[in-house]
Design an enzyme around this catalytic site. Sequence first.
Site, PDB file in Angstrom:
ATOM      1  N   THR A 123       0.894  -1.335   0.087  1.00 29.64           N
ATOM      2  CA  THR A 123      -0.037   0.110  -0.144  1.00 29.64           C
ATOM      3  C   THR A 123       0.730   1.227  -0.057  1.00 29.64           C
ATOM      4  O   THR A 123       1.982   1.087   0.572  1.00 29.64           O
ATOM      5  CB  THR A 123      -0.951  -0.106   1.260  1.00 29.64           C
ATOM      6  N   TYR A 147      -1.975   0.237  10.179  1.00 27.29           N
ATOM      7  CA  TYR A 147      -2.077  -0.411   9.074  1.00 27.29           C
ATOM      8  C   TYR A 147      -0.925  -0.153   8.059  1.00 27.29           C
ATOM      9  O   TYR A 147      -0.236  -1.170   7.736  1.00 27.29           O
ATOM     10  CB  TYR A 147      -3.430   0.171   8.388  1.00 27.29           C
TER      11      TYR A 147
END
Length: 361
Positions: A123, A147
């Site tokens: 990501t 995250y």
Amino acid sequence: MNAAEKGSVLVTGGAGYIGSHAVLALLDAGWPVTVLDDLSTGFRYSVPDRAKFYEGDIGDSGLLEQIFARQDIGAIMHFAGSVVVPESVADPLAYYDNNTGKSLALIAAAVRAGVPRFVFSSTAAVYGMPEQSTVTEDTPCQPINPYGWSKLMTERMLADASAAHGLDVCALRYFNVAGADPQGRVGQSTAGATHLIKVACEAALGRREQVAIYGSDYDTADGTGVRDYIHVSDLAAAHVLALEALIDRPGRSLTMNCGYGRGFSVLDVLDAVERVNAKRTGGGRIERVMQPRRPGDPAALIADPSRLRATLPWVPQYADLDTIVAHALDWERRLAQGGPSEGNAPVAGGQVVLDPTHPRR
């Protein structure tokens, strides 16, 4: 040697949004596919009958050993994981367990089984809040939430496993993924999603009353946040090409940004949804509600995809905002009409997505 002779590709999280598109891309390219998904956030109907399906957890070493033994796994595409940024802040240990700890179990099982290749769903959140709005793979990685850290830790584990065990690795860092399969086979089916394009499509079809815009005073052309949106099918195609690149040149490890290299603001996206919907149905304006900025949202985050384009023969087919929106709207209409699942209604769960101005996966 054709794709089938190179072994099956194990796709973890293959019943989710991006994973299901990767499954289709692999099958369309002639690859045998095995899917592992616990269906906590995925849809069983998203997995075609041509793929072998196992319902289970990626942290279950016993199950992984069975799959590796029975299915002749030649590569892994790893999509399974939790992806909601605010949730990761509220419950960080759960994210480190699900994203990092279970990825460790998967990597270890792959090494024990001698699986030679591993493509990882990473990501743009690994970059945190970079000083420059356009980022390369050499931009310092400074995540600002669990995250992002959980994904970066998995990248590190894969790099170390590659050095120690000869595992060929590719980490693809996604920017904002949107759209749906152009043939209407799969799409983003989440109930209560917070990803901007899906939210806007729901509002355009009357399934939401309004769309919140978080921050209108950024240093951007119209004051709203700017992001790089990539069509999910173009992203899936990049995964297949990345796998082929690992096969063609063994012993390499790759890290590449996945985006188009241009950004659109929140208002640009809402305008596009209104424009496309008006052409198709005569729909009107989406109700917009301005809200304060949220902590941790950079003004702009855009991929430099130069390495991806130089490394892979990747030619995007849907690099147009209106096209992305049109496919997303088509899928949303299908869901509104009952959906594609068994019994003509989506099962509980669905691929979890990020907030509108955070990078998706």
